[in-house]
Design an enzyme around this catalytic site. Structure first.
Site, PDB file in Angstrom:
ATOM      1  N   HIS A  89       0.913  -1.376   0.191  1.00 37.58           N
ATOM      2  CA  HIS A  89      -0.542   0.407  -0.530  1.00 37.58           C
ATOM      3  C   HIS A  89       1.219   1.194   0.504  1.00 37.58           C
ATOM      4  CE1 HIS A  89       0.358  -0.357   4.609  1.00 37.58           C
ATOM      5  NE2 HIS A  89       0.383   1.221   3.998  1.00 37.58           N
ATOM      6  N   ASP A 120       0.182  -7.476   1.099  1.00 34.14           N
ATOM      7  CA  ASP A 120       0.091  -6.344   1.617  1.00 34.14           C
ATOM      8  C   ASP A 120       2.357  -5.784   1.419  1.00 34.14           C
ATOM      9  OD1 ASP A 120       0.085  -2.862   1.689  1.00 34.14           O
ATOM     10  OD2 ASP A 120      -0.701  -3.420   3.591  1.00 34.14           O
ATOM     11  N   SER A 203       3.944   3.406   7.233  1.00 34.84           N
ATOM     12  CA  SER A 203       4.243   1.728   6.735  1.00 34.84           C
ATOM     13  C   SER A 203       5.369   1.676   6.146  1.00 34.84           C
ATOM     14  CB  SER A 203       2.801   1.895   5.754  1.00 34.84           C
ATOM     15  OG  SER A 203       1.836   2.477   6.807  1.00 34.84           O
TER      16      SER A 203
END
Length: 355
Positions: A89, A120, A203
């Site tokens: 992402h 992911d 992230s």
């Protein structure tokens, strides 16, 4: 924006087991002695602080900032060839990136090697890797243990080379990400829960133990629905290092994933709604010829209501239940066919990039 996702605690978090022993770390304690005279400051041991600073010196040079046209995130230097592992992402639909190394203001161009949204994870590669790259060391995440001290490294809110501190709060979590805003909506098993602060921009960064090893990739933070979706303090999740190395190695070798290490039934399904218009299972739309479900006799139109001992009320609950299982394991599937309840013993297959 390519920022940290959020998980809805009340709806999307499930628990599936726990790991065992931990890698060795420095065992320290802090002590205070009584002042020998009034007004004297207490003395403390600096050992734990020294351990923190040593880990930061060892690992932070391996953590980078990744910028796309739509936002930014973090990444971890995987090898000296310029491969960097991050979240899917973070890369989103981009194929080119600007990468900033730790303690640097110079951006370096990078291109996409491959992305695997089901876990992911993604890998990007520096177009012209500089000398002296510092690949990170990855731990055996099967040995991560609750209570282990952790440091989260990345670029929260664009603040590059930031470090937060906490512990491993739990292991073996199965977490469903939200779908949208760049997040692929993946359901990921065996995640590490940590109290170290994880914020947008973290992230793809590193969750590290006191042995200077990466135990996971910072991926998302929980939100509290009762406070209008604000961050739930001290509840973050990281993809474990075993998953990272498995997926990254395949992406680097061939640009795709053929062995995800994730269980699959070999079906296409959707949520089934009962006569009261409420979710009541997962209806099979199609089965893969020769796949696990087909071999066990499941057919299109069957409504799966239970996987093992787990009740299935929707496609999401089926996906979550499968994420907690492993390929080649056997599970009993309970389903409805023409108004009759039936069961089938299924040997699970492996979810791949094309299944």
């Amino acid at each position: 924006m390519a920022l940290t996702g959020a998980v809805l605690l009340a709806a999307a978090l499930t628990v599936s087991g726990c790991s065992s022993s931990a890698p060795s770390t420095s065992s320290t304690s802090t002590s205070a002695s009584s002042a020998s005279s009034p007004g004297a400051a207490p003395t403390t041991s600096d050992q734990l602080q020294n351990d923190y600073q040593q880990v930061i010196a060892n690992v932070l040079p391996s953590v980078v900032q990744i910028t796309t046209a739509s936002g930014l995130g973090s990444g971890i230097v995987y090898d000296d060839k310029g491969d960097i592992v991050t979240n899917a992402h973070v890369v989103g639909t981009a194929t080119t990136f600007d990468v900033t190394l730790a303690n640097s203001t110079t951006t370096l161009p990078a291109t996409l090697v491959g992305s695997y949204p089901d876990s992911d994870l993604a890998v990007v590669r520096l177009s012209s890797p500089p000398s002296g790259l510092r690949p990170a060391s990855f731990a055996d995440s099967g040995k991560v243990e609750v209570g282990q001290i952790t440091l989260a490294m990345g670029s929260p809110l664009g603040l590059s080379s930031s470090v937060t501190e906490g512990i491993v709060s739990a292991t073996g979590r199965t977490v469903s990400e939200p779908n949208g805003g760049g997040s692929p909506g993946a359901t990921i098993g065996n995640m590490v829960q940590t109290s170290a602060a994880i914020n947008p921009g973290n992230s793809g960064g590193a969750l590290v133990n006191l042995s200077s090893q990466v135990i996971g990739i910072n991926t998302l933070a929980a939100v509290d629905q009762e406070t209008n979706g604000s961050a739930a303090p001290g509840i973050g999740f990281a993809i474990p290092s075993a998953t990272i190395t498995n997926i990254a190695d395949q992406l680097i070798k061939s640009g795709k994933v053929t062995n995800s290490g994730r269980a699959a039934l070999g079906i296409t399904a959707r949520t089934y709604y009962g006569s009261d218009f409420k979710p009541a299972g997962a209806v099979v739309v199609s089965v893969t010829s020769g796949g696990p479900a087909a071999s066990a006799g499941l057919q299109a139109g069957d409504v799966i209501t239970q996987l093992g001992s787990t009740q299935i009320t929707s496609l999401s609950s089926l996906t979550t239940a499968l994420a907690s299982l492993t390929p080649d394991s056997k599970v009993t599937v309970t389903y409805q066919r023409s108004g009759q309840t039936k069961t089938a013993d299924v040997t699970l297959g492996t979810l791949s990039a094309t299944s």
